[in-house]
Design an enzyme around this catalytic site. Structure first.
Site, PDB file in Angstrom:
ATOM      1  N   GLY A  22     -68.864 -88.741 -45.496  1.00  0.00           N
ATOM      2  CA  GLY A  22     -68.582 -87.785 -44.430  1.00  0.00           C
ATOM      3  C   GLY A  22     -68.208 -86.439 -45.004  1.00  0.00           C
ATOM      4  O   GLY A  22     -68.203 -86.232 -46.223  1.00  0.00           O
ATOM      5  N   GLY A  25     -63.063 -80.387 -43.282  1.00  0.00           N
ATOM      6  CA  GLY A  25     -62.848 -78.945 -43.366  1.00  0.00           C
ATOM      7  C   GLY A  25     -62.769 -78.420 -44.780  1.00  0.00           C
ATOM      8  O   GLY A  25     -63.149 -77.285 -45.048  1.00  0.00           O
ATOM      9  N   MET A  26     -62.242 -79.224 -45.723  1.00  0.00           N
ATOM     10  CA  MET A  26     -62.066 -78.745 -47.088  1.00  0.00           C
ATOM     11  C   MET A  26     -63.076 -79.316 -48.068  1.00  0.00           C
ATOM     12  O   MET A  26     -63.240 -78.758 -49.150  1.00  0.00           O
ATOM     13  CB  MET A  26     -60.655 -79.061 -47.585  1.00  0.00           C
ATOM     14  CG  MET A  26     -59.572 -78.202 -46.975  1.00  0.00           C
ATOM     15  SD  MET A  26     -57.988 -78.452 -47.781  1.00  0.00           S
ATOM     16  CE  MET A  26     -58.362 -77.805 -49.421  1.00  0.00           C
ATOM     17  N   VAL A  29     -67.044 -86.030 -48.783  1.00  0.00           N
ATOM     18  CA  VAL A  29     -66.649 -87.304 -49.373  1.00  0.00           C
ATOM     19  C   VAL A  29     -67.886 -88.156 -49.584  1.00  0.00           C
ATOM     20  O   VAL A  29     -68.699 -88.325 -48.667  1.00  0.00           O
ATOM     21  CB  VAL A  29     -65.634 -88.052 -48.479  1.00  0.00           C
ATOM     22  CG1 VAL A  29     -65.175 -89.337 -49.162  1.00  0.00           C
ATOM     23  CG2 VAL A  29     -64.435 -87.164 -48.185  1.00  0.00           C
ATOM     24  N   LYS A  43     -63.980 -87.125 -53.305  1.00  0.00           N
ATOM     25  CA  LYS A  43     -63.971 -85.917 -52.484  1.00  0.00           C
ATOM     26  C   LYS A  43     -64.275 -84.703 -53.353  1.00  0.00           C
ATOM     27  O   LYS A  43     -63.637 -84.483 -54.376  1.00  0.00           O
ATOM     28  CB  LYS A  43     -62.620 -85.737 -51.799  1.00  0.00           C
ATOM     29  CG  LYS A  43     -62.574 -84.513 -50.873  1.00  0.00           C
ATOM     30  CD  LYS A  43     -61.278 -84.415 -50.108  1.00  0.00           C
ATOM     31  CE  LYS A  43     -60.139 -83.989 -51.014  1.00  0.00           C
ATOM     32  NZ  LYS A  43     -58.893 -83.777 -50.247  1.00  0.00           N
ATOM     33  N   ASP A 137     -50.891 -83.157 -42.534  1.00  0.00           N
ATOM     34  CA  ASP A 137     -52.086 -83.286 -41.687  1.00  0.00           C
ATOM     35  C   ASP A 137     -52.333 -84.749 -41.338  1.00  0.00           C
ATOM     36  O   ASP A 137     -53.457 -85.236 -41.399  1.00  0.00           O
ATOM     37  CB  ASP A 137     -53.309 -82.691 -42.389  1.00  0.00           C
ATOM     38  CG  ASP A 137     -54.454 -82.426 -41.418  1.00  0.00           C
ATOM     39  OD1 ASP A 137     -54.183 -82.291 -40.201  1.00  0.00           O
ATOM     40  OD2 ASP A 137     -55.612 -82.360 -41.858  1.00  0.00           O
TER      41      ASP A 137
END
Length: 614
Positions: A22, A25-26, A29, A43, A137
């Site tokens: 997937g 935002g940063m 992965v 990631k 988060d």
């Protein structure tokens, strides 16, 4: 799982890359395979962050601090390379849907599952806080539901407590609005209690399918988090008793993760944590992973040796010397770099165009950032006007006094526009030459009565081509976060004007009232021959009219007493340079209906408490 694109690298560091999991935002992965056969979730930072020293520093801190976290309900960090061209971090891969995916697909969880979720999250936060971190988060998409319980993943936002706000930058807000604490949304001091607030919001979402503060837009959700009361009407009583203390506005009144664990007591052994539908999705993902691993695997190769730091410095110094010579040569030729050099890269898109040009997004945009530095061959580099008083417009000037005017979310009439054969970011370009120059226009996909307009003045050269080029550049820049207005929780500019008036009060004063936005910051209601207009704006404010008490310590100005047209106007908060954010409520009644001022005052008074505190 998604297959990799042709030509993509099949190895990162010592890990063979199998498939894409997937993208967030940063970073992205991917599923990786270690030389010893273990699966990892790897990631990789997005390109725009990898080349930003501030974000690279944040990633270095993530690597160092994430290694400190361990525990049954967290995904341990196995390996990382913060110095790679595209920095990456590998953690233990766990199979299962995220909490968000599970609830979206199978509906809210039963009470026992939510209790188990609460116990596991409290245990995970205990370990995270013990390492001196704050997650910042915690949200449903960062919680994976495995066959033996949840796992908290993605410590990309977790920070050493005392360094967190320095790394994020002054005024920056990191987190997800629906699960953000009031102090985080208001740029206050963030502590471990902020994660507990997120835990409470997650329990409500798991039990009902929605967050306790979720509104129609992100700004409204943030407003609800800071000022509103949690909606717990559908939460089972047992979960409500657990979640409600976590959602206290005052961080000091929230329980600690240890207190939550004590309240819940020991988890019964051998209990299947989730409903059958969720376990079915876990088994399905297990099968997907096995099928991916059954395909031919990439050949493993030893990672290339890194260049010694000393060599890097020598190369960098040589390149710097060459660049210096080139720049000196350009200056010697007498070229004006400031006027003719092409601008910096417009930024890497991180938003879909439909999201980037939605009304909610455009309310958060600074129009004087959108075309700053854009380049047109005959006009040079564009410079925005200073001290613009309009929140949705900005004037830019290039060479020879050529000007462009940018308007965001302006009302457009398609009948007065010509169609062209050009598109920008997939949106058709429309055009008008009525102004004497040329206007290039795109309609907002979500609200076609509104548009983004670039107007080029004058007839020199090809004004329509210039306007089209500038609108194309504007749409590309709008898809990045470089155009964001500085976050300010006290501002009314991000709010939807159609959402600030109390529907019950409006309905009481306007029969069969129906709302319709007129611009980004003006909304109109009509019904029974009456018209109500609410405007949230920025500009010079002049007190003009009779004082009227609107409650909550706010005094407005009333004009039109005794007539069918009445206006209530008040200053929300003063700003530098004699500017102010202000609100206008105008009521226009039908002839013979009497004074419109009592309804206008009542509606204005209903708006005041729904606005953020100035």
């Amino acid at each position: 799982m998604k297959p990799l694109n042709p030509g993509e690298p099949r190895q990162v560091g010592r890990y063979r890359i199998i498939a894409e999991i997937g993208e967030g935002g940063m970073g992205r992965v991917v599923l990786g395979l270690a030389p010893d056969g273990r699966l990892v979730a790897l990631k990789q930072l997005h390109a725009q962050f990898a080349h930003d020293p501030r974000f690279r520093e944040r990633f270095r801190r993530e690597v160092a601090t994430s290694r400190l976290v361990s525990g049954a309900y967290t995904a341990a960090v196995m390996d990382a390379d913060a110095e790679a061209e595209t920095p990456w971090l590998a953690s233990v891969f766990v199979t299962g849907p995220s909490l968000k995916e599970a609830v979206d697909a199978a509906g809210p969880l039963p009470v026992e599952s939510v209790r188990l979720l609460a116990s596991a999250l409290a245990a995970a936060l205990t370990e995270i806080h013990r390492a001196g971190l704050i997650h910042r988060d915690l949200k449903p998409s960062n919680i994976i539901l495995t066959s033996d319980g949840p796992r908290v993943i993605d410590f990309g936002i977790a920070r050493v407590a005392e360094d967190a706000q320095d790394l994020t930058g002054t005024g920056a807000i990191i987190g997800s609005p629906a699960f953000m604490s009031p102090e985080q949304a208001g740029t206050g001091q963030v502590t471990g209690a902020s994660d507990v607030f997120a835990l409470g919001a997650i329990l409500v979402m798991a039990a009902t399918g929605r967050g306790p503060f979720t509104g129609p837009t992100a700004p409204q959700t943030l407003y609800n988090v800071v000022h509103g009361t949690a909606d717990l009407s559908d939460v089972p009583e047992e979960i409500r008793r657990l979640a409600e203390p976590c959602l206290a506005k005052d961080p000091a009144r929230r329980p600690t993760p240890e207190q939550i664990l004590n309240h819940l007591g020991p988890v019964p052994p051998g209990v299947a944590p989730w409903p059958p539908a969720v376990h079915a999705r876990i088994r399905q993902q297990d099968a997907e992973v096995r099928s991916v691993l059954a395909l031919p695997l990439p050949v493993w190769r030893p990672p290339p040796k890194k260049m010694a730091p000393r060599t890097k410095k020598i190369l960098f110094g040589s390149l710097a010397a060459v660049v210096l010579l080139l720049v000196s040569g350009i200056v010697a030729l007498g070229l004006s770099i400031a006027e003719y050099a092409k601008p910096e890269d417009p930024g890497v898109a991180s938003l879909a165009v439909t999201e980037a040009v939605s009304p909610e997004r455009l309310r958060l945009t600074d129009p004087c950032k959108v075309l700053a530095g854009r380049f047109v061959k005959e006009s040079g580099t564009l410079k925005p006007e200073s001290g613009s008083l309009h929140p949705a417009r900005c004037k830019y000037t290039g060479l020879n006094g050529v000007t462009f005017n940018l308007q965001l979310g302006e009302s457009v009439t398609v009948s007065g526009l010509e169609r062209t054969d050009r598109t920008a970011e997939g949106l058709p370009l429309l055009r008008s030459t009525i102004s004497g120059g040329c206007d290039s226009v795109v309609q907002l996909p979500a609200e076609r009565r509104f548009g983004i307009v670039v107007s080029r003045s004058g007839k020199e050269g090809d004004p329509c081509k210039s306007a089209d080029d500038m609108l194309t550049a504007a749409l590309a820049r709008l898809r990045t976060h470089e155009v964001d207005r500085a976050g300010d929780p006290a501002s009314i500019l991000p709010l939807d004007p159609c959402a600030v008036a109390d529907p019950a009060v409006v309905g009481k004063n306007i029969a069969n009232a129906e709302s319709a936005p007129r611009t980004l910051r003006i909304c109109e209601w009509q019904g029974g021959g009456n018209t109500l207009t609410v405007e949230l704006n920025l500009g010079a404010y002049v007190a003009d009219g009779s004082p009227v008490d609107l409650g909550n310590g706010v005094t407005g100005d009333l004009r039109g007493a005794g007539t069918t047209k009445c206006t209530v106007h008040w200053q929300h908060r003063p700003l530098p340079n004699r500017e102010a954010e202000h609100v206008t409520v105008m009521m226009l009644g039908r002839e013979g209906s009497g004074s419109s001022c009592d309804p206008a005052k009542e509606i204005a008074a209903s708006i005041v408490p729904k606005l953020p505190k100035p």
